[in-house]
Scaffold this active site. Structure first.
Site, PDB file in Angstrom:
ATOM      1  N   LYS A 160      -3.743  -5.221  -6.516  1.00 25.91           N
ATOM      2  CA  LYS A 160      -4.445  -4.849  -5.286  1.00 25.91           C
ATOM      3  C   LYS A 160      -5.831  -4.289  -5.596  1.00 25.91           C
ATOM      4  CE  LYS A 160      -4.858  -1.139  -2.468  1.00 25.91           C
ATOM      5  NZ  LYS A 160      -4.437   0.169  -1.983  1.00 25.91           N
ATOM      6  N   ASP A 173      -2.544  -3.819   1.348  1.00 23.82           N
ATOM      7  CA  ASP A 173      -2.159  -2.418   1.278  1.00 23.82           C
ATOM      8  C   ASP A 173      -1.068  -2.150   2.319  1.00 23.82           C
ATOM      9  OD1 ASP A 173      -3.410  -2.312   3.733  1.00 23.82           O
ATOM     10  OD2 ASP A 173      -4.661  -0.580   3.249  1.00 23.82           O
TER      11      ASP A 173
END
Length: 217
Positions: free
Chosen positions: A121, A139
């Site tokens: 991420k 997220d």
């Protein structure tokens, strides 16, 4: 609405709401963004933005950061949480950038993911927001909303990312990443909406009667 119709509606509505997508984390270059994103793990962007001025006054480039004592870094970033791991990662990745990349942040997902404290991420955020390379880092906001909007079964963030990339054109990924986060914070938060409250949820599922249960990432 079919899934593709929901995706088209969502993309259009988000563009209307958020035609500009300012990066939430204060930074001046790829290195300071990388550090800020690393600090944002299990910490709010607002808190990170309160901490980074002091950190970057100490060192705002890998050459200077690599020379710092890890305990000094840790003391500054303590309010962000996980300071032992994060301070060690910041110092070590700075050393690696100096030794292996001449002090430059690599413009490569695979290379970024080898750096201490940098997961998929974080690497995706840096690639999209620092270098403009299409990426769709997922997220908690994106994971939650994608399920509420019926864009994925959302069993894990890997599957959510894969499903979103398949639904939306690559040229929209970077904008949508931020737009969905902005919308989630403003209208479709974990407690503020259960899949039956906000505009997009009610537009996509006007007949939904029960709260939408969301799989945790």
């Amino acid at each position: 609405m079919l899934k593709k119709e929901r995706a088209a509606f969502i993309a259009q509505r988000l563009q209307e709401l958020y035609p500009e997508q300012p990066v939430p984390l204060d930074h001046k270059d790829p290195y300071t963004l990388l550090v800020a994103v690393l600090l944002s793990a299990q910490c709010t962007d607002a808190r990170v933005n309160q901490i980074t001025p002091a950190l970057f006054e100490l060192a705002d480039n890998p050459f200077d950061m690599a020379k710092q004592n890890v305990e000094i870094i840790r003391a500054i970033i303590r309010p962000c949480g996980l300071s032992p791991q994060k301070s060690s990662a910041i110092k070590r990745l700075s050393e690696i950038l100096v030794d292996k990349y001449k002090g430059e942040v690599p413009q490569n997902m695979a290379a970024l993911e080898t750096l201490p404290g940098v997961g998929h991420k974080t690497a995706g955020v840096v690639m999209s927001q620092a270098f403009g390379v299409p990426a769709f880092p997922v997220d908690t906001h994106i994971h939650r909303l994608a399920q509420r909007w019926g864009l994925t079964n959302g069993k894990n963030v890997v599957q959510t990312e894969k499903d979103l990339k398949a639904l939306f054109p690559k040229e929209k990924w970077n904008a949508l990443h931020l737009q969905i986060i902005f919308y989630g914070r403003e209208f479709c938060s974990a407690r503020g909406c259960d899949g039956r409250v906000c505009e997009i949820c009610t537009s996509c599922y006007p007949r939904r009667r029960k709260p939408k249960l969301v799989n945790k990432p």
